[in-house]
Design a protein around this motif. Structure first.
Motif, PDB file in Angstrom:
ATOM      1  N   PRO A 187       0.834  -1.219   0.000  1.00  0.00           N
ATOM      2  CA  PRO A 187       0.000   0.000   0.000  1.00  0.00           C
ATOM      3  C   PRO A 187       0.859   1.256   0.000  1.00  0.00           C
ATOM      4  CG  PRO A 187      -0.831  -1.609   1.571  1.00  0.00           C
ATOM      5  CD  PRO A 187       0.484  -2.163   1.083  1.00  0.00           C
ATOM      6  N   ASP A 188       0.420   2.259  -0.726  1.00  0.00           N
ATOM      7  CA  ASP A 188       1.161   3.520  -0.871  1.00  0.00           C
ATOM      8  C   ASP A 188       0.874   4.413   0.332  1.00  0.00           C
ATOM      9  OD1 ASP A 188       2.460   5.774  -1.646  1.00  0.00           O
ATOM     10  OD2 ASP A 188       1.573   5.885  -3.654  1.00  0.00           O
ATOM     11  N   SER A 189       1.859   4.475   1.274  1.00  0.00           N
ATOM     12  CA  SER A 189       1.676   5.306   2.483  1.00  0.00           C
ATOM     13  C   SER A 189       1.788   6.790   2.175  1.00  0.00           C
ATOM     14  CB  SER A 189       2.709   4.908   3.540  1.00  0.00           C
ATOM     15  OG  SER A 189       4.018   5.084   3.027  1.00  0.00           O
ATOM     16  N   LEU A 190       2.547   7.131   1.127  1.00  0.00           N
ATOM     17  CA  LEU A 190       2.693   8.559   0.783  1.00  0.00           C
ATOM     18  C   LEU A 190       1.366   9.131   0.308  1.00  0.00           C
ATOM     19  CD1 LEU A 190       6.148   8.589  -1.072  1.00  0.00           C
ATOM     20  CD2 LEU A 190       5.655   9.175   1.309  1.00  0.00           C
ATOM     21  N   ALA A 191       0.581   8.356  -0.428  1.00  0.00           N
ATOM     22  CA  ALA A 191      -0.683   8.846  -0.956  1.00  0.00           C
ATOM     23  C   ALA A 191      -1.639   9.206   0.176  1.00  0.00           C
ATOM     24  CB  ALA A 191      -1.299   7.806  -1.875  1.00  0.00           C
ATOM     25  N   ALA A 192      -1.625   8.385   1.249  1.00  0.00           N
ATOM     26  CA  ALA A 192      -2.492   8.690   2.388  1.00  0.00           C
ATOM     27  C   ALA A 192      -2.097  10.009   3.049  1.00  0.00           C
ATOM     28  CB  ALA A 192      -2.429   7.553   3.396  1.00  0.00           C
ATOM     29  N   PHE A 193      -0.772  10.221   3.175  1.00  0.00           N
ATOM     30  CA  PHE A 193      -0.299  11.483   3.751  1.00  0.00           C
ATOM     31  C   PHE A 193      -0.723  12.664   2.886  1.00  0.00           C
ATOM     32  CE2 PHE A 193       3.026  14.763   3.812  1.00  0.00           C
ATOM     33  CZ  PHE A 193       2.943  15.170   5.137  1.00  0.00           C
ATOM     34  N   VAL A 194      -0.564  12.533   1.566  1.00  0.00           N
ATOM     35  CA  VAL A 194      -0.945  13.619   0.653  1.00  0.00           C
ATOM     36  C   VAL A 194      -2.428  13.888   0.757  1.00  0.00           C
ATOM     37  CG1 VAL A 194      -1.114  14.269  -1.774  1.00  0.00           C
ATOM     38  CG2 VAL A 194       0.979  13.211  -0.905  1.00  0.00           C
ATOM     39  N   GLN A 195      -3.208  12.847   0.849  1.00  0.00           N
ATOM     40  CA  GLN A 195      -4.647  13.004   0.924  1.00  0.00           C
ATOM     41  C   GLN A 195      -5.064  13.807   2.161  1.00  0.00           C
ATOM     42  OE1 GLN A 195      -6.727  12.012  -1.444  1.00  0.00           O
ATOM     43  NE2 GLN A 195      -8.600  12.700  -0.379  1.00  0.00           N
ATOM     44  N   SER A 196      -4.296  13.656   3.241  1.00  0.00           N
ATOM     45  CA  SER A 196      -4.680  14.292   4.506  1.00  0.00           C
ATOM     46  C   SER A 196      -4.208  15.740   4.624  1.00  0.00           C
ATOM     47  CB  SER A 196      -4.133  13.485   5.677  1.00  0.00           C
ATOM     48  OG  SER A 196      -2.714  13.462   5.642  1.00  0.00           O
ATOM     49  N   VAL A 197      -3.117  16.114   3.972  1.00  0.00           N
ATOM     50  CA  VAL A 197      -2.549  17.447   4.228  1.00  0.00           C
ATOM     51  C   VAL A 197      -2.463  18.332   2.988  1.00  0.00           C
ATOM     52  CG1 VAL A 197      -1.197  16.552   6.161  1.00  0.00           C
ATOM     53  CG2 VAL A 197      -0.143  16.695   3.894  1.00  0.00           C
ATOM     54  N   SER A 198      -2.563  17.766   1.783  1.00  0.00           N
ATOM     55  CA  SER A 198      -2.295  18.558   0.587  1.00  0.00           C
ATOM     56  C   SER A 198      -3.419  19.552   0.310  1.00  0.00           C
ATOM     57  CB  SER A 198      -2.103  17.647  -0.627  1.00  0.00           C
ATOM     58  OG  SER A 198      -1.787  18.426  -1.762  1.00  0.00           O
ATOM     59  N   GLN A 199      -3.028  20.747  -0.148  1.00  0.00           N
ATOM     60  CA  GLN A 199      -3.980  21.765  -0.580  1.00  0.00           C
ATOM     61  C   GLN A 199      -4.323  21.550  -2.054  1.00  0.00           C
ATOM     62  OE1 GLN A 199      -1.943  25.470   0.338  1.00  0.00           O
ATOM     63  NE2 GLN A 199      -2.891  25.562   2.377  1.00  0.00           N
ATOM     64  N   PRO A 200      -5.430  22.134  -2.517  1.00  0.00           N
ATOM     65  CA  PRO A 200      -5.795  21.980  -3.935  1.00  0.00           C
ATOM     66  C   PRO A 200      -4.719  22.562  -4.852  1.00  0.00           C
ATOM     67  CG  PRO A 200      -7.627  22.900  -2.667  1.00  0.00           C
ATOM     68  CD  PRO A 200      -6.427  22.922  -1.770  1.00  0.00           C
ATOM     69  N   ALA A 201      -4.648  22.017  -6.050  1.00  0.00           N
ATOM     70  CA  ALA A 201      -3.691  22.515  -7.033  1.00  0.00           C
ATOM     71  C   ALA A 201      -4.211  23.807  -7.648  1.00  0.00           C
ATOM     72  CB  ALA A 201      -3.466  21.474  -8.123  1.00  0.00           C
ATOM     73  N   PRO A 202      -3.399  24.871  -7.678  1.00  0.00           N
ATOM     74  CA  PRO A 202      -3.842  26.118  -8.297  1.00  0.00           C
ATOM     75  C   PRO A 202      -4.187  25.966  -9.772  1.00  0.00           C
ATOM     76  CG  PRO A 202      -1.916  26.503  -6.915  1.00  0.00           C
ATOM     77  CD  PRO A 202      -2.083  25.022  -7.022  1.00  0.00           C
ATOM     78  N   THR A 203      -3.666  24.885 -10.384  1.00  0.00           N
ATOM     79  CA  THR A 203      -3.951  24.655 -11.800  1.00  0.00           C
ATOM     80  C   THR A 203      -5.039  23.606 -12.002  1.00  0.00           C
ATOM     81  OG1 THR A 203      -2.148  23.048 -11.856  1.00  0.00           O
ATOM     82  CG2 THR A 203      -1.639  25.309 -12.529  1.00  0.00           C
ATOM     83  N   ASP A 204      -5.867  23.385 -11.008  1.00  0.00           N
ATOM     84  CA  ASP A 204      -6.966  22.410 -11.123  1.00  0.00           C
ATOM     85  C   ASP A 204      -8.036  23.024 -12.018  1.00  0.00           C
ATOM     86  OD1 ASP A 204      -8.936  20.553 -10.858  1.00  0.00           O
ATOM     87  OD2 ASP A 204      -8.829  20.425  -8.669  1.00  0.00           O
ATOM     88  N   THR A 205      -7.863  22.837 -13.328  1.00  0.00           N
ATOM     89  CA  THR A 205      -8.769  23.467 -14.291  1.00  0.00           C
ATOM     90  C   THR A 205     -10.179  22.934 -14.175  1.00  0.00           C
ATOM     91  OG1 THR A 205      -8.074  21.817 -15.935  1.00  0.00           O
ATOM     92  CG2 THR A 205      -6.899  23.927 -15.916  1.00  0.00           C
TER      93      THR A 205
END
Length: 518
Positions: A228-246
């Protein structure tokens, strides 16, 4: 001393990146990742921070149980970390990793460092990171996020040592090419999303959210990569939206368009309804305007008729008023002419009286001039006579003054003569007898008695007086007559004596004491 930008870089970081406290607070977001790094007794615990700067991340690594080492080429930046007791290697990052053995490091991090190096250098650095990291080792590469329009167009270029922006997709691609099978992008260090309208949310997303991002990677072999990808879970919990989310931007803008279309349709419906109402009002106004024009014509004709009648009435009344005013003015003019004639007669009488008075005054002035001329002549004659008299008297006064001066000189010479000085006592007696003769008889007698008594007490003076009196027969005769007439004095054939009778002497003493005559 000549400076370069390396000498200024610490002050630049303090102003534009933030204080130690702010950076430390931001870095604590990675603590969950550090907890995922395996801690086996036989495994490595070394953590290397490339471009460590002031050492904020090194302190967190140390507190988390790692043997932290910082690597930096700027001695001024690293000095603060050294002063805080941290381990710092002043060496190039690629050279330092090149000297490390394979699989010897548990964590490698580089915060705002990869944007300072060329692309080829970065590719080589990522290869060394993959080599020296141990199994399940963690790689963290944080850098400014060019997806954010404010960062990509402005703040990234504040640092002249930045080479070029690294979009998240590019950096993740390079990390994957270095051999890392598990990678993730986490966007962070921006303002949180706001609850606002779609257009404002879109602008906020593009300019304020996710000002930085981190490319995360974990070293795993091919079998472990299927875990299982542990980094993806971390990103899911703390990452902000992408400014380029068209997708989100289009959705929000489409929502804004729909709102605008809805508003537009409502405005159109409102405008159509308003147009119908305006047409109805216009028709009503047209009908009312026709009625007003008809009424206006009738009113204008009525006003014209009333105007003519009023003009005739005013004209007749004005004529009568003018006739009365003319008659009143004629009477007023007649009265004024009579009053004026009377005033003129009075003025002529007053003028005649003034002329007569002026004539009389002229005559009086002429008489006064004649009299004053005669008086002036008399006064001049009198002045001439007085001048002649003054001259005569002045001459006579001069003569008298000369005679007086001569007499004064003679008197002075006579007074200075021997005979005058010898006769001084005799003159004194004469003057004294004259003074006594001018006194009242009672007082004179008293003075004489008192004088004789005074002489009686002074025999020498009395003998001298007797001798001197014989030279002045008038005085001697008066003294003898006083002696015969006065009681108490004994006259003899040859003269008089100064021995008074004792009884008479007592009487005279009493008179002297009382101050009264006998």
């Amino acid at each position: 001393m000549k400076k370069n930008f390396d000498d200024l870089y610490k002050a630049f970081e303090d102003r534009f990146r933030g204080s130690r406290e702010l950076i430390t607070e931001r870095l604590t977001i990675y603590l969950p990742l550090l907890e995922q790094v395996p801690r086996q007794a036989e495994g490595p615990t070394l953590a290397v921070d490339l471009g460590c700067g002031r050492g904020e991340w090194l302190e967190i690594l140390t507190e988390s149980g790692f043997d932290a080492i910082g690597v930096d080429t700027n001695a001024r930046m690293a000095q603060e970390a050294i002063d805080n007791g941290l381990t710092i290697e002043l060496e190039d990052a690629l050279e330092y990793l090149g000297g490390r053995p394979d699989n010897s490091v548990a964590v490698i991090s580089a915060f705002h460092m990869v944007e300072h190096v060329p692309t080829d250098y970065l590719i080589g650095l990522l290869g060394e990171c993959q080599r020296v990291l141990a199994e399940d080792g963690l790689l963290i590469l944080e850098t400014p996020n060019p997806e954010n329009i404010s960062v990509g167009t402005h703040t990234f270029h504040l640092d002249p040592t930045h080479k070029s922006p690294l979009p998240p997709d590019l950096l993740e691609f390079l990390v994957e090419q270095a051999g890392f099978s598990e990678t993730a992008i986490v966007r962070l260090n921006g303002a949180p999303m706001i609850n606002a309208g779609p257009i404002e949310r879109s602008i906020h997303l593009m300019f304020e959210v996710a000002r930085d991002y981190a490319c995360l990677a974990r070293k795993r072999d091919k079998q472990a990569a299927e875990a299982p990808d542990s980094l993806a879970a971390f990103v899911q919990s703390v990452s902000q939206p992408a400014p380029t989310d068209t997708g989100k931007l289009k959705e929000w803008l489409r929502s804004a368009d729909d709102e605008i279309v809805g508003i537009s349709e409502g405005v159109k419906a409102t405008m159509s309804s308003n147009a119908d109402q305006l047409r109805q009002l216009s028709d009503n106004l047209t009908a009312q305007s026709k009625l007003l024009r008809t009424g206006n014509i009738a009113l204008r004709n009525t006003v014209a008729s009333l105007g003519k009648q009023l003009a005739e009435i005013v004209k007749d009344k004005a004529v009568a008023t003018r006739d009365g005013e003319i008659e009143r003015l004629r009477l007023q003019i007649a009265e004024a002419e009579v009053a004026k004639a009377e005033q003129l007669a009075l003025k002529e009488t007053a003028i005649q009286e003034r002329d007569d008075e002026i004539e009389r005054l002229h005559q009086h002035v002429a008489d006064a001039d004649t009299a004053s001329t005669e008086l002036l002549a008399r006064k001049e004659a009198a002045i001439r006579e007085r001048d002649a008299e003054i001259a005569r008297l002045s001459k006579k006064v001069t003569t008298v003054e000369e005679r007086a001066q001569q007499l004064a000189a003679q008197i002075t010479a006579f007074q200075n003569s021997t005979s005058w000085r010898v006769a001084a006592p005799m003159r004194g007696l004469v003057y004294g007898s004259r003074a006594v003769g001018r006194l009242p008889k009672a007082n004179a007698r008293l003075v004489m008695v008192h004088g004789l008594l005074w002489l009686r007490r002074r025999p020498r003076i009395a003998a001298f007086v007797q001798r001197m009196v014989r030279f002045v027969p008038p005085v001697e005769r008066r003294l003898l007559a006083f002696a015969r007439a006065s009681s108490g004095f004994v006259p003899i054939d040859t003269g008089w004596t100064l021995e008074p009778d004792p009884v008479a002497l007592g009487v005279w003493r009493k008179r002297l004491e009382t101050g009264r005559s006998a």
